[in-house]
Every structure is written in structure tokens, then in C-alpha cells.
Motif scaffolding. Structure first.
Motif, PDB file in Angstrom:
ATOM      1  N   HIS A   1      -2.094  10.446   3.511  1.00 52.35           N
ATOM      2  CA  HIS A   1      -1.940   9.040   3.873  1.00 52.35           C
ATOM      3  C   HIS A   1      -2.907   8.163   3.088  1.00 52.35           C
ATOM      4  O   HIS A   1      -2.506   7.143   2.506  1.00 52.35           O
ATOM      5  CB  HIS A   1      -2.178   8.863   5.374  1.00 52.35           C
TER       6      HIS A   1
ATOM      7  N   HIS B   1      -5.135  -1.149  10.287  1.00 54.30           N
ATOM      8  CA  HIS B   1      -4.675  -1.895   9.112  1.00 54.30           C
ATOM      9  C   HIS B   1      -3.420  -1.247   8.522  1.00 54.30           C
ATOM     10  O   HIS B   1      -3.519  -0.343   7.691  1.00 54.30           O
ATOM     11  CB  HIS B   1      -5.769  -1.955   8.044  1.00 54.30           C
ATOM     12  N   PRO B   2      -2.235  -1.671   8.943  1.00 49.93           N
ATOM     13  CA  PRO B   2      -1.000  -1.134   8.350  1.00 49.93           C
ATOM     14  C   PRO B   2      -0.998  -1.327   6.831  1.00 49.93           C
ATOM     15  O   PRO B   2      -1.457  -2.348   6.321  1.00 49.93           O
ATOM     16  CB  PRO B   2       0.106  -1.971   9.015  1.00 49.93           C
ATOM     17  N   HIS B   3      -0.501  -0.328   6.137  1.00 53.60           N
ATOM     18  CA  HIS B   3      -0.489  -0.348   4.671  1.00 53.60           C
ATOM     19  C   HIS B   3       0.545  -1.339   4.152  1.00 53.60           C
ATOM     20  O   HIS B   3       1.725  -1.265   4.520  1.00 53.60           O
ATOM     21  CB  HIS B   3      -0.165   1.056   4.161  1.00 53.60           C
ATOM     22  N   SER B   4       0.123  -2.278   3.313  1.00 56.39           N
ATOM     23  CA  SER B   4       1.050  -3.259   2.732  1.00 56.39           C
ATOM     24  C   SER B   4       1.167  -3.111   1.215  1.00 56.39           C
ATOM     25  O   SER B   4       2.097  -3.626   0.613  1.00 56.39           O
ATOM     26  CB  SER B   4       0.579  -4.679   3.060  1.00 56.39           C
TER      27      SER B   4
ATOM     28  N   ASP C   1      -5.686  -5.629   2.223  1.00 58.26           N
ATOM     29  CA  ASP C   1      -5.771  -4.765   3.403  1.00 58.26           C
ATOM     30  C   ASP C   1      -7.219  -4.417   3.736  1.00 58.26           C
ATOM     31  O   ASP C   1      -7.575  -4.296   4.903  1.00 58.26           O
ATOM     32  CB  ASP C   1      -4.983  -3.463   3.179  1.00 58.26           C
TER      33      ASP C   1
ATOM     34  N   LYS D   1       3.180   5.431   5.710  1.00 58.24           N
ATOM     35  CA  LYS D   1       3.241   5.329   7.171  1.00 58.24           C
ATOM     36  C   LYS D   1       3.681   6.651   7.792  1.00 58.24           C
ATOM     37  O   LYS D   1       3.162   7.060   8.851  1.00 58.24           O
ATOM     38  CB  LYS D   1       4.202   4.209   7.573  1.00 58.24           C
TER      39      LYS D   1
ATOM     40  N   ARG E   1      -2.069   5.473   0.101  1.00 58.35           N
ATOM     41  CA  ARG E   1      -2.466   4.054   0.127  1.00 58.35           C
ATOM     42  C   ARG E   1      -2.978   3.642  -1.256  1.00 58.35           C
ATOM     43  O   ARG E   1      -2.618   2.575  -1.761  1.00 58.35           O
ATOM     44  CB  ARG E   1      -3.579   3.836   1.148  1.00 58.35           C
TER      45      ARG E   1
ATOM     46  N   ASP F   1       1.823   8.619  10.793  1.00 58.40           N
ATOM     47  CA  ASP F   1       2.522   8.868  12.051  1.00 58.40           C
ATOM     48  C   ASP F   1       2.504  10.358  12.405  1.00 58.40           C
ATOM     49  O   ASP F   1       2.340  10.742  13.571  1.00 58.40           O
ATOM     50  CB  ASP F   1       3.965   8.365  11.979  1.00 58.40           C
TER      51      ASP F   1
END
Length: 366
Positions: A69, A256-259, A264, A50, A73, A54
Motif C-alpha cells: 500500500h 489520508h485516502p490516497h489521491s 496528501d 486502496k 502510494r 483494505d
């Protein structure tokens, strides 16, 4: 003079400097704030990934941040794969732990080294003057300090990105790749699985195309080779920043926020909730990368549900730069070759399924 000749002269001068200038009170405060912020955001793969995005949102000219980033992921997906439905049937508890340690240490080290560089750049932009002379206080290589100084004058985003790729891969070479513990516990023990089964073979860049999530990316070969990792980084950069792909991948990443779960990008195949009964013999679910009629989704957990935060030992010291030949990597990029990575990835999933089907689960609790 060419950019490489200018960089070589700058590096020669830097090698002769043995004592860094004492920072002012203001500069000491900047250093402390950056160290604190880096440590705060270096807790796990989710916070790191994240943080890169950002930063890229604020400074899209620093293209490496978005590449970092997207690659990070993939690192998170690889970590959760170790506890997901397929690999958990193929690896022992020790193998899973060793491989997670390897992935986590590399992910942690790169952030530890690179993120202060990004924040120094951000502070330089804010103050409208270069502050890269402070980089030695973060034990970064004189190679990348020189690259940043050149970028400040030239605004050559491509050269900076390749320079960061070169730096980070050299930074982890002795600290992770050539670390005897990882050689013994990861590369030697898991050589067969690495080559033939693990889904670490592909680095994926999902993107939306007319409502369908497609995959760009590259297949990883010879991960132990420093040269191949640098060349891979350059190929991934060329793919990601291809004008046909970039905006679509950016849109996907922002939405799609990284989980850590592969849900995802493919929620039609993966779920972060286990839909079956753990311990039962695995049943083949996929056909041509689609779920068979009535088949349940493949379990792919979120990172926070399967791995705890790790307290890392201090990063090993040492300057990696010693050979000017490394500057040759800065020569341009080949045309991007996206290839049919989706087909390759589907083949990997099918091989994993067959392996999981053929092998009894080691332990319900494992």
C-alpha cells in the motif's frame, strides 16, 4: 531443518509436478470470483492502493499488504509528478507518456500477480483450510506458492513478506525492467533526469509526530538492478515495521485516502489546484523545504485529473523461478535505518525547482 532447507525441498517436489489437480466446482467458482475481483480493483493506481490497505485492515498479519500500500502510494505520486508543476517543464510529452506507461505497467502487473494470492489466503482463512493449490490457476510462480504453504504452517510473517518482495521483483524483471521498449524509451532517454532530478529518488512513508507530518523512507539507487530492488524492499519493510514507526504510519494512512497528489502529506507545500498561471516562467518557491513569504504552493494534481485508466494487454506468461540461490534473500532483515530521508527529499525538491526555473516550459498545453 531450517526454513530455507524446508522450502528448498518443497520447491524440488513442485518442480516435478507438471499437471495441476482439476479444481472442483466450488473451487472453480472461487477462481472465477477472485479473477473478477482482481480485474475490478486493478483499474488504476488509486483502486489498487486502496485495495491493499483494505485487505491489510482485515488481515494485519499479512504485513506485505501494508508495505505494498505505502509503496503503491509512492507510485501514484510519481505518476502525477509527470503532470505536476515541476516535471512538466523538464520532460517532453513523449517522455511523460513513456514514463507513465512504465510506472503504470509495473503497478498493474504486481497487483495482477499478488492480489489473487491475498484473496486465496483470505478464502483459506474463511474455510479454515489451505487453498494454495489453486494458485497455479493464476499463473503465479511455484516459488511464492511454496512460500504461502510454508506460511500457513509456520505463521512466519517476516518470511512471507520477504518472499513476496522477492517474487514481485522477479515477476516484473523481464516483463517491465528488461522490456526493450522501456529500456529504449525510459532508461536510456531519461537516464540523466532519473539520476539527478526526478523525485523518484525517494520512497516516502509519511507519519504524524506531535501534529507534524514527518517522512521515513529510503533513497532508491540502481532501480534497474534486481538485487538492489529486492534489498531496497527488505530495507523498506524493516523501516515500515519498526515498532517506533508502524503505528504512526498506519494512523496517517487510515486518515489520508490516497489521491495521487503530494498534497496528501504536505498540504502546506503542495496543492492539487494550480494557483498560478500556466506558461509563466517558474519562480523559486521553497527555502529549506518551506514556502517563501508570499509564494504560492506547488501544483501536484490528483491522479484522476491527469491520467486516464489504461486498458492493459494480458500479462506475459512464464515461470521466473529457476535458481535456488534466490532463497538466500530470505535470510533475516538488517536493523532499520530510517536516515534523514526528509533532508534528502527536500534536496531533491530544490534541485527540481532550480531545473524548472532554468528551463523554458515546453508547451502550455503539454
Amino acid at each position: 531443518m531450517s526454513s530455507i532447507e524446508v522450502l528448498k525441498e518443497s520447491l524440488l517436489r513442485k518442480q516435478k509436478v507438471t499437471l495441476a489437480k482439476n479444481p472442483s466446482e466450488t473451487e472453480r467458482k472461487i477462481i472465477q470470483e477472485i479473477k473478477f475481483k482482481t480485474e475490478e480493483l486493478n483499474k488504476n493506481n488509486i483502486t489498487r492502493t486502496k485495495a491493499y490497505l483494505d485487505f491489510y485492515k482485515k488481515h494485519p498479519e499479512i504485513q506485505w499488504a501494508f508495505l505494498a500500500h505505502m509503496v503503491s502510494r509512492n507510485g501514484g505520486w510519481n505518476m502525477t509528478d509527470l503532470k505536476a508543476e515541476l516535471l512538466t517543464r523538464l520532460l517532453s510529452k513523449k517522455e511523460k507518456s513513456s514514463f507513465f506507461s512504465f510506472l503504470e505497467r509495473g503497478n498493474w502487473l504486481i497487483f495482477h500477480d499478488a492480489y489473487p494470492q491475498l484473496l486465496i489466503y483470505e478464502e483459506s482463512v474463511k474455510r479454515k483450510k489451505p487453498l494454495f493449490r489453486l494458485l497455479p490457476h493464476f499463473n503465479v510462480s511455484i516459488f511464492i506458492e511454496t512460500i504461502w504453504e510454508y506460511y500457513w504452517k509456520s505463521s512466519n510473517s517476516s518470511l512471507l513478506t520477504i518472499g513476496l518482495i522477492i517474487n514481485e521483483q522477479n515477476y516484473i524483471e523481464n516483463r517491465v525492467i528488461q522490456n526493450q521498449n522501456y529500456i529504449k524509451d525510459v532508461f536510456s532517454t531519461l537516464e540523466f533526469e532519473l539520476q539527478d532530478f526526478l523525485s523518484f529518488n525517494q520512497i516516502l512513508f509519511p507519519y504524524n509526530d506531535y501534529g507534524v507530518t514527518k517522512l521515513a523512507g529510503q533513497t532508491v539507487n540502481q532501480f534497474e538492478s534486481l538485487d538492489e530492488r529486492i534489498q531496497l524492499g527488505k530495507r523498506l519493510y524493516a523501516i515500515l515495521f519498526d515498532k517506533e514507526i508502524l503505528n504512526k504510519v498506519e494512523e496517517w494512512a487510515m486518515a489520508h485516502p490516497h489521491s495521487g497528489s503530494r498534497k496528501d502529506y504536505w498540504p502546506h507545500i503542495f496543492n492539487d489546484v494550480h494557483e498560478g498561471i500556466p506558461g509563466l516562467k517558474y519562480q523559486i518557491k521553497l527555502s529549506s523545504c518551506k514556502l517563501k513569504p508570499g509564494a504560492r504552493k506547488i501544483y501536484s494534481p490528483t491522479l484522476q485529473n491527469v491520467w486516464k485508466n489504461v486498458k492493459h494487454p494480458e500479462a506475459e506468461g512464464g515461470e521466473w523461478f529457476s535458481d535456488f540461490n534466490v532463497l538466500e534473500y530470505l535470510d533475516g532483515l538488517d536493523d532499520p535505518s530510517i536516515g534523514n530521508i526528509e533532508f534528502d527529499y527536500c534536496q531533491t525538491l530544490e534541485r527540481l525547482e532550480l531545473a524548472a526555473f532554468a528551463k523554458k516550459i515546453i508547451s502550455i498545453l503539454d
